[in-house]
Motif scaffolding. Sequence first.
Motif, PDB file in Angstrom:
ATOM      1  N   SER A  59       0.674  -1.533   0.272  1.00  0.00           N
ATOM      2  CA  SER A  59      -0.474  -0.359   0.218  1.00  0.00           C
ATOM      3  C   SER A  59       1.250   0.992   0.108  1.00  0.00           C
ATOM      4  CB  SER A  59      -1.121  -0.192   1.154  1.00  0.00           C
ATOM      5  OG  SER A  59      -0.437  -0.062   2.883  1.00  0.00           O
ATOM      6  N   LYS A  60       0.222   2.529  -0.666  1.00  0.00           N
ATOM      7  CA  LYS A  60       0.876   3.517  -0.978  1.00  0.00           C
ATOM      8  C   LYS A  60       0.326   4.676   0.551  1.00  0.00           C
ATOM      9  CE  LYS A  60      -0.423   6.708  -3.770  1.00  0.00           C
ATOM     10  NZ  LYS A  60      -0.706   7.541  -4.842  1.00  0.00           N
ATOM     11  N   ARG A  61       1.253   4.597   1.751  1.00  0.00           N
ATOM     12  CA  ARG A  61       1.345   5.309   2.707  1.00  0.00           C
ATOM     13  C   ARG A  61       1.158   6.914   2.796  1.00  0.00           C
ATOM     14  NH1 ARG A  61       1.064   1.523   6.685  1.00  0.00           N
ATOM     15  NH2 ARG A  61       0.387  -0.609   6.196  1.00  0.00           N
ATOM     16  N   PRO A  62      -0.033   7.880   3.209  1.00  0.00           N
ATOM     17  CA  PRO A  62       0.345   9.311   3.016  1.00  0.00           C
ATOM     18  C   PRO A  62       1.262  10.424   3.386  1.00  0.00           C
ATOM     19  CG  PRO A  62      -1.696   8.942   3.614  1.00  0.00           C
ATOM     20  CD  PRO A  62      -0.878   7.319   3.683  1.00  0.00           C
ATOM     21  N   HIS A  66       6.013  13.111   0.586  1.00  0.00           N
ATOM     22  CA  HIS A  66       6.022  12.123  -0.539  1.00  0.00           C
ATOM     23  C   HIS A  66       5.439  11.323   0.467  1.00  0.00           C
ATOM     24  CE1 HIS A  66       6.968  14.971  -3.362  1.00  0.00           C
ATOM     25  NE2 HIS A  66       8.521  14.603  -3.136  1.00  0.00           N
ATOM     26  N   PRO A  67       4.928  10.309  -0.618  1.00  0.00           N
ATOM     27  CA  PRO A  67       4.040   8.847   0.411  1.00  0.00           C
ATOM     28  C   PRO A  67       5.213   7.787   0.586  1.00  0.00           C
ATOM     29  CG  PRO A  67       3.623   8.886  -2.273  1.00  0.00           C
ATOM     30  CD  PRO A  67       4.211  10.246  -1.938  1.00  0.00           C
ATOM     31  N   MET A  68       5.061   6.791   1.568  1.00  0.00           N
ATOM     32  CA  MET A  68       5.575   6.150   2.046  1.00  0.00           C
ATOM     33  C   MET A  68       5.381   4.325   1.077  1.00  0.00           C
ATOM     34  SD  MET A  68       8.346   6.911   4.330  1.00  0.00           S
ATOM     35  CE  MET A  68       8.329   8.008   5.254  1.00  0.00           C
ATOM     36  N   VAL A  69       6.050   3.575   0.839  1.00  0.00           N
ATOM     37  CA  VAL A  69       5.274   2.280   0.333  1.00  0.00           C
ATOM     38  C   VAL A  69       5.707   0.958   1.315  1.00  0.00           C
ATOM     39  CG1 VAL A  69       5.730   0.624  -1.148  1.00  0.00           C
ATOM     40  CG2 VAL A  69       4.900   2.541  -1.907  1.00  0.00           C
ATOM     41  N   VAL A  70       4.493   0.779   1.965  1.00  0.00           N
ATOM     42  CA  VAL A  70       5.058  -0.766   2.809  1.00  0.00           C
ATOM     43  C   VAL A  70       4.018  -2.461   2.221  1.00  0.00           C
ATOM     44  CG1 VAL A  70       4.634  -1.569   5.359  1.00  0.00           C
ATOM     45  CG2 VAL A  70       4.953   1.081   4.955  1.00  0.00           C
TER      46      VAL A  70
END
Length: 459
Positions: A59-62, A66-70
């Motif tokens: 998922s892309k985390r706001p 800029h977003p994180m990807v976890v």
Amino acid sequence: MTLDAVLNRIDEDLPQSLDRLMSLLRIPSISTDPAYKADCDKAADWLVEDLKSIGFEASKRPTPGHPMVVAHGGEGDGAPLLFYGHYDVQPVDPLDLWKTPPFEPELQQTPNGQVIRGRGASDDKGQLMTFVEACRAWKAVHGSLPCKLTLFFEGEEESGSPSLIPFMQENAEELKSRIALICDTSMVAPGVPSIASQLRGMLKDEFTIVGPKIDLHSGHYGGPGLNPLKEIARIIASFHDENGRVAVEGFYEGVHEISDELRRQWENCGFDEKAYLEGAGYTQSSGEAGYSTLEQQWARPTLEVNGLWGGYMGAGTKTVIPSEAHCKITCRLVGDMDPTRLREKIRAHVEARLSPDAKVIWDQDLDGSPASVMDITRPEFEKARAALSDEWQREAVFCGMGGSIPIAGFFKEILGMESMLIGFANEDDAIHSPNEKYDVQSFHKGIRSWARVLAALNG
């Protein structure tokens, strides 16, 4: 054998792996420039979809930036392994020095082999994708990932990581793992696999020496008047002795000598001191006497003057005694050096040497971070070193790093876990510079290396 089948798959799938990397490299995810915000989002989306395609819950985390990807995947007992990388890249300026468009990556043949040319090829998209491709091959062969894994990709590493610490604090329980794997480093020499065992920390400071109330005519005050530029030059000269050792009292508190075994690895790691120096235009090492170039770079602290200015700097001459002179310094820290205490020592050194009629003003907003020293007695480190040695058919070494990678310290401080830094870049990759490249061999053998490391850590 299980591992052999995965390695064979990696070899067979290399053209497709390169195609996927090229697709990611075409996204201009420059984090420091707001004009590329949408591209950073696009890169995060690309990674999420790619990870989902190989079985991760991604998922892309706001964040405020800029977003994180976890992503999470795999099964097994105990805590997962965590892999960290970053998908953002440096700006491409000066553009006129690029021989090919920075976001139109291509394979090129060089005298030293085939390379991937383009911004982010080495730092850090190519390195990040070595791990992803190893997972892809494992899933293709066995239908599952090798163990429980958490993947954590950042989009602000090249712009100071302003969202990183708050995100890690808010998601600490989700991110906690048995060890963090980081692929954002270089090999000590071409073909020599390396695991970073220590990273130097950083202390920044800046000061201004103030003399007369205003700039003065040097014909009227030259001689009797204190000149802040002369004053600051004298103080700067007092920072080091004639042997290159820092002369600030207490500077070396917390510094430790390296072990004989580590020194043996460094002496036999294939590092070319002559090429290293000549590549920068030097003929000899000018650092701390009694220590090799690698020891100076990896295991010894420094105090460097990074900027010095004052007075008239325009065209021609202006005969003034300037009112102020300015200096920027940084220190690279090792061992258990405390940046807060060290700042106090450096400031005391400067203030004790001020002449009458001179005063110093210190910048109040500069930060510092301690060094990171990894616990290489943990079994994971030796297992990984053996796996790398098998792949590269050469003894892997525990190396130091002259630069600072704060994420390793954050993993320790915030999540309470050790980091293992394994990278496959080469020193000539021109990261942050025009014409960045990543050797195809580094990419290919990097994928194979991670497959071996995952097998070893899961064994």
